[in-house]
Design a protein around this motif. Structure first.
Motif, mmCIF file in Angstrom:
data_model
loop_
_atom_site.group_PDB
_atom_site.id
_atom_site.type_symbol
_atom_site.label_atom_id
_atom_site.label_comp_id
_atom_site.label_asym_id
_atom_site.label_seq_id
_atom_site.Cartn_x
_atom_site.Cartn_y
_atom_site.Cartn_z
ATOM 1 N N GLY A 63 0.822 -1.216 0.000
ATOM 2 C CA GLY A 63 0.000 0.000 0.000
ATOM 3 C C GLY A 63 0.852 1.259 0.000
ATOM 4 O O GLY A 63 0.563 2.222 -0.716
ATOM 5 N N ALA A 64 1.924 1.249 0.795
ATOM 6 C CA ALA A 64 2.812 2.415 0.858
ATOM 7 C C ALA A 64 3.526 2.616 -0.471
ATOM 8 O O ALA A 64 3.694 3.748 -0.940
ATOM 9 C CB ALA A 64 3.822 2.244 1.989
ATOM 10 N N ALA A 65 3.942 1.534 -1.099
ATOM 11 C CA ALA A 65 4.615 1.631 -2.398
ATOM 12 C C ALA A 65 3.669 2.205 -3.445
ATOM 13 O O ALA A 65 4.058 3.077 -4.232
ATOM 14 C CB ALA A 65 5.133 0.263 -2.824
ATOM 15 N N LEU A 66 2.435 1.733 -3.460
ATOM 16 C CA LEU A 66 1.463 2.257 -4.419
ATOM 17 C C LEU A 66 1.173 3.726 -4.164
ATOM 18 O O LEU A 66 1.021 4.514 -5.108
ATOM 19 C CB LEU A 66 0.171 1.437 -4.365
ATOM 20 N N ASP A 67 1.102 4.132 -2.902
ATOM 21 C CA ASP A 67 0.886 5.536 -2.568
ATOM 22 C C ASP A 67 2.008 6.397 -3.124
ATOM 23 O O ASP A 67 1.773 7.491 -3.663
ATOM 24 C CB ASP A 67 0.766 5.743 -1.063
#
Length: 74
Positions: A63-67
């Motif tokens: 999720g953090a990478a996609l953000d």
């Protein structure tokens, strides 16, 4: 001994994640020819795995990478 596809799938899903990943890699490889591109991707994957294992690179939660990607694209 023969298994139906359904029975085989059920058994495979009981395996630990590492075993399922290894099986998945083997299945995908069975569809792809051993090309120079395939070998290059494999070498890159091994290099990145080593970087994570040695602590040179720290993995980020999905999720953090996609953000971060979305923020760069905005």
């Amino acid at each position: 001994m023969t298994f139906s596809t359904h029975d085989l799938e059920a058994e495979v899903l009981k395996l630990p994640p590492e075993d399922r990943a290894r099986l998945l890699e083997r299945l995908i490889a069975s569809f792809e020819p051993r090309s120079s591109v395939h070998r290059a991707w494999h070498e890159l994957a091994l290099q990145r795995q080593a970087e994570v294992q040695t602590g040179k690179v720290v993995m980020a939660p999905g999720g953090a990478a996609l953000d971060r990607v979305r923020a760069r694209l905005a």
